[in-house]
Design a protein around this motif. Sequence first.
Motif, PDB file in Angstrom:
ATOM      1  N   LEU A  19     -72.014 -39.827 -84.023  1.00  0.00           N
ATOM      2  CA  LEU A  19     -71.041 -40.858 -84.373  1.00  0.00           C
ATOM      3  C   LEU A  19     -70.519 -40.608 -85.779  1.00  0.00           C
ATOM      4  CD1 LEU A  19     -72.858 -44.116 -83.139  1.00  0.00           C
ATOM      5  CD2 LEU A  19     -71.077 -42.833 -81.942  1.00  0.00           C
ATOM      6  N   ASP A  20     -69.220 -40.875 -85.984  1.00  0.00           N
ATOM      7  CA  ASP A  20     -68.638 -40.776 -87.322  1.00  0.00           C
ATOM      8  C   ASP A  20     -67.429 -41.690 -87.400  1.00  0.00           C
ATOM      9  OD1 ASP A  20     -67.566 -39.649 -89.899  1.00  0.00           O
ATOM     10  OD2 ASP A  20     -69.166 -38.200 -89.518  1.00  0.00           O
ATOM     11  N   THR A  21     -67.124 -42.125 -88.619  1.00  0.00           N
ATOM     12  CA  THR A  21     -65.956 -43.000 -88.815  1.00  0.00           C
ATOM     13  C   THR A  21     -64.678 -42.195 -89.000  1.00  0.00           C
ATOM     14  OG1 THR A  21     -66.407 -43.059 -91.196  1.00  0.00           O
ATOM     15  CG2 THR A  21     -67.366 -44.819 -89.849  1.00  0.00           C
ATOM     16  N   ASP A  22     -64.808 -40.907 -89.246  1.00  0.00           N
ATOM     17  CA  ASP A  22     -63.671 -40.030 -89.501  1.00  0.00           C
ATOM     18  C   ASP A  22     -63.282 -39.309 -88.213  1.00  0.00           C
ATOM     19  OD1 ASP A  22     -61.987 -37.848 -90.238  1.00  0.00           O
ATOM     20  OD2 ASP A  22     -62.783 -37.905 -92.279  1.00  0.00           O
ATOM     21  N   VAL A  23     -62.071 -39.578 -87.725  1.00  0.00           N
ATOM     22  CA  VAL A  23     -61.620 -38.984 -86.467  1.00  0.00           C
ATOM     23  C   VAL A  23     -61.588 -37.462 -86.547  1.00  0.00           C
ATOM     24  CG1 VAL A  23     -59.725 -38.845 -84.816  1.00  0.00           C
ATOM     25  CG2 VAL A  23     -60.271 -41.030 -85.883  1.00  0.00           C
ATOM     26  N   ALA A  24     -61.184 -36.938 -87.699  1.00  0.00           N
ATOM     27  CA  ALA A  24     -61.109 -35.482 -87.855  1.00  0.00           C
ATOM     28  C   ALA A  24     -62.491 -34.854 -87.754  1.00  0.00           C
ATOM     29  CB  ALA A  24     -60.468 -35.143 -89.200  1.00  0.00           C
ATOM     30  N   LYS A  25     -63.498 -35.519 -88.318  1.00  0.00           N
ATOM     31  CA  LYS A  25     -64.869 -34.998 -88.226  1.00  0.00           C
ATOM     32  C   LYS A  25     -65.391 -35.059 -86.792  1.00  0.00           C
ATOM     33  CE  LYS A  25     -66.287 -35.977 -92.982  1.00  0.00           C
ATOM     34  NZ  LYS A  25     -67.211 -36.749 -93.850  1.00  0.00           N
ATOM     35  N   VAL A  26     -65.016 -36.111 -86.087  1.00  0.00           N
ATOM     36  CA  VAL A  26     -65.429 -36.221 -84.686  1.00  0.00           C
ATOM     37  C   VAL A  26     -64.841 -35.078 -83.871  1.00  0.00           C
ATOM     38  CG1 VAL A  26     -65.221 -37.606 -82.588  1.00  0.00           C
ATOM     39  CG2 VAL A  26     -65.787 -38.717 -84.752  1.00  0.00           C
ATOM     40  N   GLU A  27     -63.561 -34.781 -84.108  1.00  0.00           N
ATOM     41  CA  GLU A  27     -62.922 -33.685 -83.387  1.00  0.00           C
ATOM     42  C   GLU A  27     -63.581 -32.353 -83.733  1.00  0.00           C
ATOM     43  OE1 GLU A  27     -60.678 -31.572 -80.833  1.00  0.00           O
ATOM     44  OE2 GLU A  27     -60.849 -33.758 -80.973  1.00  0.00           O
ATOM     45  N   ILE A  65     -75.909 -40.674 -86.572  1.00  0.00           N
ATOM     46  CA  ILE A  65     -74.883 -41.371 -87.361  1.00  0.00           C
ATOM     47  C   ILE A  65     -74.435 -40.466 -88.503  1.00  0.00           C
ATOM     48  CG2 ILE A  65     -74.401 -43.381 -88.795  1.00  0.00           C
ATOM     49  CD1 ILE A  65     -76.548 -44.875 -87.216  1.00  0.00           C
ATOM     50  N   GLY A  66     -73.111 -40.305 -88.624  1.00  0.00           N
ATOM     51  CA  GLY A  66     -72.575 -39.405 -89.635  1.00  0.00           C
ATOM     52  C   GLY A  66     -72.732 -37.962 -89.206  1.00  0.00           C
ATOM     53  N   CYS A  67     -72.195 -37.646 -88.042  1.00  0.00           N
ATOM     54  CA  CYS A  67     -72.431 -36.326 -87.447  1.00  0.00           C
ATOM     55  C   CYS A  67     -71.675 -35.209 -88.141  1.00  0.00           C
ATOM     56  CB  CYS A  67     -72.083 -36.346 -85.967  1.00  0.00           C
ATOM     57  SG  CYS A  67     -70.346 -36.712 -85.611  1.00  0.00           S
ATOM     58  N   GLY A  68     -70.624 -35.544 -88.911  1.00  0.00           N
ATOM     59  CA  GLY A  68     -69.879 -34.515 -89.622  1.00  0.00           C
ATOM     60  C   GLY A  68     -69.317 -33.472 -88.684  1.00  0.00           C
ATOM     61  N   ALA A  69     -69.536 -32.191 -89.002  1.00  0.00           N
ATOM     62  CA  ALA A  69     -68.993 -31.102 -88.194  1.00  0.00           C
ATOM     63  C   ALA A  69     -69.804 -30.855 -86.929  1.00  0.00           C
ATOM     64  CB  ALA A  69     -68.918 -29.824 -89.018  1.00  0.00           C
ATOM     65  N   GLY A  70     -70.905 -31.554 -86.753  1.00  0.00           N
ATOM     66  CA  GLY A  70     -71.639 -31.486 -85.490  1.00  0.00           C
ATOM     67  C   GLY A  70     -72.686 -30.400 -85.385  1.00  0.00           C
ATOM     68  N   GLU A  71     -72.950 -29.664 -86.467  1.00  0.00           N
ATOM     69  CA  GLU A  71     -73.936 -28.589 -86.384  1.00  0.00           C
ATOM     70  C   GLU A  71     -75.344 -29.134 -86.135  1.00  0.00           C
ATOM     71  OE1 GLU A  71     -73.484 -25.456 -86.318  1.00  0.00           O
ATOM     72  OE2 GLU A  71     -71.404 -25.194 -86.952  1.00  0.00           O
ATOM     73  N   ALA A  77     -66.683 -31.954 -84.684  1.00  0.00           N
ATOM     74  CA  ALA A  77     -68.002 -31.959 -84.053  1.00  0.00           C
ATOM     75  C   ALA A  77     -67.883 -31.603 -82.582  1.00  0.00           C
ATOM     76  CB  ALA A  77     -68.649 -33.321 -84.232  1.00  0.00           C
ATOM     77  N   ARG A  78     -66.864 -32.120 -81.921  1.00  0.00           N
ATOM     78  CA  ARG A  78     -66.677 -31.808 -80.504  1.00  0.00           C
ATOM     79  C   ARG A  78     -66.432 -30.311 -80.306  1.00  0.00           C
ATOM     80  NH1 ARG A  78     -62.792 -36.994 -78.960  1.00  0.00           N
ATOM     81  NH2 ARG A  78     -64.506 -38.510 -78.734  1.00  0.00           N
ATOM     82  N   GLN A  79     -65.628 -29.721 -81.176  1.00  0.00           N
ATOM     83  CA  GLN A  79     -65.360 -28.293 -81.070  1.00  0.00           C
ATOM     84  C   GLN A  79     -66.638 -27.484 -81.280  1.00  0.00           C
ATOM     85  OE1 GLN A  79     -62.543 -26.881 -80.053  1.00  0.00           O
ATOM     86  NE2 GLN A  79     -61.646 -28.944 -79.808  1.00  0.00           N
ATOM     87  N   GLY A 110     -71.426 -32.521 -73.072  1.00  0.00           N
ATOM     88  CA  GLY A 110     -71.867 -33.265 -71.890  1.00  0.00           C
ATOM     89  C   GLY A 110     -73.276 -33.749 -72.153  1.00  0.00           C
ATOM     90  N   LYS A 111     -74.170 -32.812 -72.414  1.00  0.00           N
ATOM     91  CA  LYS A 111     -75.530 -33.141 -72.846  1.00  0.00           C
ATOM     92  C   LYS A 111     -75.513 -33.657 -74.289  1.00  0.00           C
ATOM     93  CE  LYS A 111     -80.069 -30.868 -73.035  1.00  0.00           C
ATOM     94  NZ  LYS A 111     -80.370 -30.938 -74.445  1.00  0.00           N
ATOM     95  N   VAL A 112     -74.597 -33.109 -75.073  1.00  0.00           N
ATOM     96  CA  VAL A 112     -74.360 -33.545 -76.452  1.00  0.00           C
ATOM     97  C   VAL A 112     -72.891 -33.926 -76.561  1.00  0.00           C
ATOM     98  CG1 VAL A 112     -74.507 -32.925 -78.897  1.00  0.00           C
ATOM     99  CG2 VAL A 112     -76.110 -31.909 -77.253  1.00  0.00           C
ATOM    100  N   THR A 113     -72.603 -35.078 -77.138  1.00  0.00           N
ATOM    101  CA  THR A 113     -71.225 -35.555 -77.285  1.00  0.00           C
ATOM    102  C   THR A 113     -71.023 -36.113 -78.689  1.00  0.00           C
ATOM    103  OG1 THR A 113     -71.821 -37.737 -76.432  1.00  0.00           O
ATOM    104  CG2 THR A 113     -71.003 -36.133 -74.832  1.00  0.00           C
TER     105      THR A 113
END
Length: 418
Positions: free
Chosen positions: A74-82, A52-58, A84-86, A95-98
């Motif tokens: 998971l994050d409430t900020d769409v920009a942070k989710v994007e 929860i609160g994944c931020g940039a995904g590191e 994190a995906r990058q 896939g293993k991590v989303t």
Amino acid sequence: METKLASLPKSAVVLCLFCSFSIATGQSKSPRQQAGRILDASGVKGGLIVHIGCGAGEVTAALGAGEGYIVQGLDTDVAKVEAARQTIMSKGLYGKVTAGEFDGRNLPYIDNLVNLVVSTDECNVPKDEILRVLAPRGVAYINGTKIIKPWPAGLDEWTHFHHDPEGTMVGNDQVVGPPRRIQWMGGPKWLRNHDFMTVMNAMVSARGRIFYVTDEALRNHIFLPSRWVLIARDGFNGTILWKKPLADWHPTNWPLKSGPGYLPRKLVAVGDIVYVAAGLADPVKAIDAATGETLRTYEGTKPTQEIIVSDGVLYLVVDPDAPPIDYRAETTSYKEINRANSGWAWTQQSPRRIIKVIQAESGKVLWEHPARVAPLTLTVCQGKVLYHNGEGLIALDRKTGDRVWAAKGPAVRSVATG
């Protein structure tokens, strides 16, 4: 085949490690160090993690870098989710991590699914909501406070093929009920062939994990070489925790879903240890249920036909004179089933087997008892070891192996292996 149906009430079906953990964002800790700190503190060894609160995904990516983990940030900020995906894709882990968006208070999971919930930032998800998605024996770190979710009273395990050392074949579960939904689904979707021996040969469960022996060889043709493996999954979300190749198991060209009836008795799970006897090639081994690491090999147990574990002691049916099963079909008719079963059946004239009793932790042999032991008859209960020798029931003292009594009949001339 491996689908687990949610047959338990909300409060019952759970094995999870819940962990809401506040981590310093300073430059002194790398994402990998932070992830390691989380896993060490929680004690989680494989399973489904929610960050929860994944931020940039590191940190999210670092949590999923090891084997046996599936991670979702998971994050409430769409920009942070994007972002994190990058990050996750750049590390080759997607896939293993989303990563996905959520509303900040409701977790998008069914009940009793997740093994570890992590919060690396301020968390507004209610405690009850976090507990809803967790599984029993879950661990939570909330502002440095550790919370362990207990195993629900009345939720049973199935440690042996016949449920327990007594061979009752009846579970003690008090919370199971009608299926309401699918909890999870896992492969393989198809087996190798429906006219020959099934590829799923044994399955047991303990401490929220399931263990099974299956043949993962190519499905192009049943006569291609087998690839037998022992697989561990989390029982509540299906995450594959580990796979362990087996030396051998049994010829897969045995006709029409048949095969020796004792095969499912070669796998037992008790607590955090799995015991397996792989075919004629390997002795019995004790394996760490969480990691798949071999803890101990019991010498002089090759080949073992059946395993029972009770109060830290192994009760084995060892058949040292058993020849390899070199089965070759002679016909394509259903008569081949009878030929296979009768050709390798146990009879009163079969060589004696050995009931070998071993202390599980030390490997010390406590006693041995040579006898004609009919398949699927070894039982441990009420201070005795019981078995059928083809003529009647025999009872041995559990501690010494001395005969306590013998009962005549009913006589059994032969037991088909199928």
